[in-house]
Design an enzyme around this catalytic site. Structure first.
Site, PDB file in Angstrom:
ATOM      1  N   TRP A 146      97.423  64.386  59.063  1.00  0.00           N
ATOM      2  CA  TRP A 146      96.063  64.900  58.935  1.00  0.00           C
ATOM      3  C   TRP A 146      95.045  64.131  59.753  1.00  0.00           C
ATOM      4  O   TRP A 146      93.921  64.574  59.921  1.00  0.00           O
ATOM      5  CB  TRP A 146      95.626  64.874  57.462  1.00  0.00           C
ATOM      6  CG  TRP A 146      95.836  63.518  56.836  1.00  0.00           C
ATOM      7  CD1 TRP A 146      96.936  63.117  56.116  1.00  0.00           C
ATOM      8  CD2 TRP A 146      94.987  62.368  56.929  1.00  0.00           C
ATOM      9  NE1 TRP A 146      96.818  61.793  55.765  1.00  0.00           N
ATOM     10  CE2 TRP A 146      95.625  61.310  56.246  1.00  0.00           C
ATOM     11  CE3 TRP A 146      93.747  62.123  57.516  1.00  0.00           C
ATOM     12  CZ2 TRP A 146      95.086  60.034  56.134  1.00  0.00           C
ATOM     13  CZ3 TRP A 146      93.191  60.845  57.413  1.00  0.00           C
ATOM     14  CH2 TRP A 146      93.859  59.826  56.734  1.00  0.00           C
ATOM     15  N   ASN A 147      95.408  62.915  60.222  1.00  0.00           N
ATOM     16  CA  ASN A 147      94.331  62.079  60.780  1.00  0.00           C
ATOM     17  C   ASN A 147      93.883  62.507  62.179  1.00  0.00           C
ATOM     18  O   ASN A 147      92.739  62.258  62.556  1.00  0.00           O
ATOM     19  CB  ASN A 147      94.695  60.587  60.725  1.00  0.00           C
ATOM     20  CG  ASN A 147      95.906  60.233  61.553  1.00  0.00           C
ATOM     21  OD1 ASN A 147      96.725  61.083  61.883  1.00  0.00           O
ATOM     22  ND2 ASN A 147      96.034  58.973  61.888  1.00  0.00           N
ATOM     23  N   LYS A 170     104.636  72.574  61.301  1.00  0.00           N
ATOM     24  CA  LYS A 170     104.152  72.404  59.926  1.00  0.00           C
ATOM     25  C   LYS A 170     103.064  71.340  59.935  1.00  0.00           C
ATOM     26  O   LYS A 170     103.329  70.143  59.999  1.00  0.00           O
ATOM     27  CB  LYS A 170     105.270  71.969  58.967  1.00  0.00           C
ATOM     28  CG  LYS A 170     104.833  72.148  57.522  1.00  0.00           C
ATOM     29  CD  LYS A 170     105.252  71.044  56.580  1.00  0.00           C
ATOM     30  CE  LYS A 170     104.396  69.839  56.522  1.00  0.00           C
ATOM     31  NZ  LYS A 170     103.043  69.950  55.959  1.00  0.00           N
ATOM     32  N   PRO A 171     101.800  71.779  59.876  1.00  0.00           N
ATOM     33  CA  PRO A 171     100.705  70.804  59.876  1.00  0.00           C
ATOM     34  C   PRO A 171     100.536  70.188  58.487  1.00  0.00           C
ATOM     35  O   PRO A 171     101.089  70.682  57.507  1.00  0.00           O
ATOM     36  CB  PRO A 171      99.486  71.659  60.239  1.00  0.00           C
ATOM     37  CG  PRO A 171      99.818  73.036  59.751  1.00  0.00           C
ATOM     38  CD  PRO A 171     101.317  73.174  59.802  1.00  0.00           C
ATOM     39  N   ALA A 172      99.737  69.132  58.411  1.00  0.00           N
ATOM     40  CA  ALA A 172      99.467  68.492  57.119  1.00  0.00           C
ATOM     41  C   ALA A 172      98.721  69.458  56.201  1.00  0.00           C
ATOM     42  O   ALA A 172      97.876  70.241  56.658  1.00  0.00           O
ATOM     43  CB  ALA A 172      98.628  67.235  57.344  1.00  0.00           C
ATOM     44  N   GLY A 223     103.896  60.765  61.452  1.00  0.00           N
ATOM     45  CA  GLY A 223     103.450  60.533  60.086  1.00  0.00           C
ATOM     46  C   GLY A 223     103.827  59.128  59.659  1.00  0.00           C
ATOM     47  O   GLY A 223     104.031  58.239  60.499  1.00  0.00           O
ATOM     48  N   SER A 224     103.944  58.936  58.364  1.00  0.00           N
ATOM     49  CA  SER A 224     104.191  57.585  57.847  1.00  0.00           C
ATOM     50  C   SER A 224     105.645  57.170  58.060  1.00  0.00           C
ATOM     51  O   SER A 224     106.546  58.016  58.171  1.00  0.00           O
ATOM     52  CB  SER A 224     103.865  57.556  56.352  1.00  0.00           C
ATOM     53  OG  SER A 224     104.700  58.475  55.678  1.00  0.00           O
ATOM     54  N   GLU A 245     107.159  59.337  65.476  1.00  0.00           N
ATOM     55  CA  GLU A 245     105.936  58.565  65.760  1.00  0.00           C
ATOM     56  C   GLU A 245     105.384  58.142  64.400  1.00  0.00           C
ATOM     57  O   GLU A 245     104.798  58.962  63.684  1.00  0.00           O
ATOM     58  CB  GLU A 245     104.910  59.445  66.485  1.00  0.00           C
ATOM     59  CG  GLU A 245     105.353  59.916  67.857  1.00  0.00           C
ATOM     60  CD  GLU A 245     105.338  58.806  68.898  1.00  0.00           C
ATOM     61  OE1 GLU A 245     104.785  57.728  68.620  1.00  0.00           O
ATOM     62  OE2 GLU A 245     105.890  59.025  69.976  1.00  0.00           O
ATOM     63  N   LEU A 246     105.572  56.870  64.041  1.00  0.00           N
ATOM     64  CA  LEU A 246     105.324  56.463  62.649  1.00  0.00           C
ATOM     65  C   LEU A 246     104.145  55.491  62.537  1.00  0.00           C
ATOM     66  O   LEU A 246     103.320  55.407  63.426  1.00  0.00           O
ATOM     67  CB  LEU A 246     106.612  55.871  62.076  1.00  0.00           C
ATOM     68  CG  LEU A 246     107.850  56.774  62.251  1.00  0.00           C
ATOM     69  CD1 LEU A 246     109.100  56.105  61.700  1.00  0.00           C
ATOM     70  CD2 LEU A 246     107.630  58.134  61.600  1.00  0.00           C
ATOM     71  N   CYS A 279      96.715  55.380  63.402  1.00  0.00           N
ATOM     72  CA  CYS A 279      97.972  54.615  63.447  1.00  0.00           C
ATOM     73  C   CYS A 279      97.867  53.408  64.363  1.00  0.00           C
ATOM     74  O   CYS A 279      98.555  52.427  64.172  1.00  0.00           O
ATOM     75  CB  CYS A 279      99.099  55.524  63.918  1.00  0.00           C
ATOM     76  SG  CYS A 279      98.729  56.320  65.485  1.00  0.00           S
ATOM     77  N   GLU A 379      99.673  49.154  56.185  1.00  0.00           N
ATOM     78  CA  GLU A 379      98.543  49.865  56.776  1.00  0.00           C
ATOM     79  C   GLU A 379      97.479  50.058  55.698  1.00  0.00           C
ATOM     80  O   GLU A 379      97.772  50.604  54.634  1.00  0.00           O
ATOM     81  CB  GLU A 379      98.980  51.273  57.209  1.00  0.00           C
ATOM     82  CG  GLU A 379      99.742  51.348  58.497  1.00  0.00           C
ATOM     83  CD  GLU A 379     100.019  52.803  58.884  1.00  0.00           C
ATOM     84  OE1 GLU A 379     100.715  53.506  58.128  1.00  0.00           O
ATOM     85  OE2 GLU A 379      99.548  53.226  59.949  1.00  0.00           O
TER      86      GLU A 379
END
Ligand code: NAP
Length: 475
Positions: A146-147, A170-172, A223-224, A245-246, A279, A379
């Protein structure tokens, strides 16, 4: 404003809906249909159906359409930025910047698609020739956070499409509107039905549908680290190709010989963009003893001047946190640091702003950061800058690398030899040397260690969406 899912070129409803709220005001903005697992299956079918035609087109044709989508995003930058600020909260100027950044990924990919050259390799006998081709991986699943609700999509979408893949996005759940707006513009750009599909809803069932269908050949996830690790475990059953990409935990180092004006400006931009919900934002500040007091004084002054509020308002530079869970995480990190001896020079608590939701955290500077604090390892994803002092270059490289993450790192110095030594010594995929905002659509964005693998941006991204095949040719 589109609130349905895009599947096979049609806007489709769902059995359930997601409520999208404005984090600054708490107001309901939209109810978005949730396609769920069934929607995901239909989208996979549509993407599978469309793949041969799309892959069979010339790179120039595909590139022209991808570039046209970028052009439409730039045309609609004000509308798209407002939508983003409404659902995500970042200040309007940052949202406009994100739309331009998002479009630039499409523009670069449109060009790179035309340079997917092969090779002819010498054979092992006089009659043999080896022809090396690059072909699209096929149906690609794209899962995004979402960021950065637009740029995290186009960073994947551009190269995937340009390489000849079809996609299911699939978006947030917190920010589906920006994604659906891209889908709407894709329809206007004339993409054939099924090339771009967007399914929203509860992540588990959609994720499982994408991961456990052999027609899907690739998952590109941002994402996370926790969710990325879990998806990687599930993907192993089908040996699904992955880009992950975390999360990150960036060190920000200022040496005695740094240009302090640039270091302070870099620290502000790096730490507080998107209210610290990025991130690559700085999580640990290490300042060398000789300039410690001066840097901290100037940094505190600059932080104290930041204007917090609704991102739709002119002049606001710090918007809300995305939700109450994000607020609780920031508070728990701050409470933990306080209980372990941190001192607060600026901020350190929630802010209450008349007429707005309870989602604002004061830009904060704390000193006395130690490795035992949560803020040192996890984080924070909020506008909190923790600072510690260091003495030597070797010491600070060791401190900076003492993290499970390896996404971005920053340092400021005017010594050219040190610049190369430190850049090479940092175990991070992205290093900002005298640069607090190194993101660039042409660069190979990505992390090391628990920040994931794969690279996005420019020519490097094309490798993620292509397979190498060789043809052994006997004369
Ligand atoms: P997240 O919770 O990991 O979610 C990311 C995406 O994964 C969302 O679309 C989420 O859906 C989906 N998801 C969650 N559980 C899933 C499951 N079981 N199956 C399939 N999909 C699932 O991360 P976030 O809170 O949105 O984003 C913040 C994180 O992203 C931070 O750690 C940040 O560092 C990282 N990030 C990394 C980069 C990078 O380039 N390295 C860039 C931006 C952000 P729902 O929204 O529906 O839960």
């Amino acid at each position: 404003m589109k609130t349905q899912n895009l599947i096979g070129g049609k806007w489709c409803g769902g059995d359930q809906t997601i409520e999208v709220t404005n984090p600054a005001t708490g107001e309901l903005i939209a109810r978005v249909d949730s396609g769920g697992a069934e929607g995901a299956k239909s989208a996979i079918g549509a993407a599978f159906e469309a793949r041969e035609d799309w892959a069979g087109r010339t790179a120039a044709d595909r590139g022209a359409m991808v570039a046209s989508l970028a052009g439409l995003m730039r045309r609609d930058v004000d509308r798209l930025a407002e939508l983003m600020t409404l659902e995500q909260g970042k200040p309007l100027a940052e949202a406009r910047g994100e739309i331009a950044y998002a479009a630039s990924f499409l523009e670069l990919a449109a060009e790179e698609g035309r340079r997917l050259n092969g090779d002819i390799v010498p054979g092992s006998s006089v009659e043999q020739r080896i022809l090396v081709l690059r072909q699209p991986v096929g149906v690609t699943a794209i899962i995004t956070p979402w960021n950065f609700p637009s740029a995290m999509i186009t960073r994947k979408l551009g190269p995937a499409l340009a390489a000849g893949c079809t996609v299911v996005i699939k978006p947030a759940e917190l920010t589906p509107l920006s994604a659906l707006a891209i889908g709407e513009l894709a329809c206007e750009a004339g993409f054939p039905a099924g090339v771009i599909n967007i399914v929203t809803g509860e992540p588990g069932p959609i994720g499982d549908a994408l991961l456990w269908d052999d027609r899907v050949r690739k998952l590109s996830f941002t994402g996370s680290t926790g969710v990325g690790r879990m998806l990687m475990g599930k993907a192993s059953a089908h040996l699904l190709r992955l880009s992950l990409e975390l999360g990150g935990h960036a060190p920000f180092i200022v040496f005695d010989d740094a240009d302090l004006d640039r270091a302070v400006a870099g620290a502000i931009a790096c730490k507080f963009r998107n209210a610290g919900q990025t991130c690559v934002c700085a999580n640990r500040f290490y300042i060398q003893s000789g300039i410690y007091d001066e840097f901290v004084g100037r940094f505190a002054e600059a932080i104290g001047e930041m204007s917090v509020g609704d991102g739709m308002r002119e002049g606001v530079v710090i918007g809300p946190l995305i939700n109450e869970a994000a607020m609780r995480k920031v508070e728990s990190h701050v409470d933990d640091a306080r209980s372990k001896g941190a001192e607060f020079l600026v901020g350190g608590s929630r802010l209450s702003i008349d007429g707005l939701a309870d989602r604002f955290y004061a830009p904060t500077l704390l000193t006395g950061m130690t490795p035992s604090m949560k803020i040192y390892r996890e984080e924070t994803f909020g506008p909190v800058a923790p600072v510690a002092r260091f003495e030597t270059e070797d010491e600070v490289i060791g401190l900076a690398n003492d993290s499970e993450f390896g996404l971005a790192a920053y340092f400021f110095t005017r010594d050219a030899s040190r610049l190369m030594r430190v850049a090479e010594g940092l175990e991070y995929g992205i290093v900002g040397a005298n640069d607090g905002t190194p993101s660039n659509a042409a660069a190979p964005f990505g992390g090391m260690k628990h920040s994931g693998f794969g690279r996005e941006g420019g020519k490097y991204a094309m490798d993620e969406y292509t397979e190498l095949k060789y043809i052994s040719l006997r004369l």
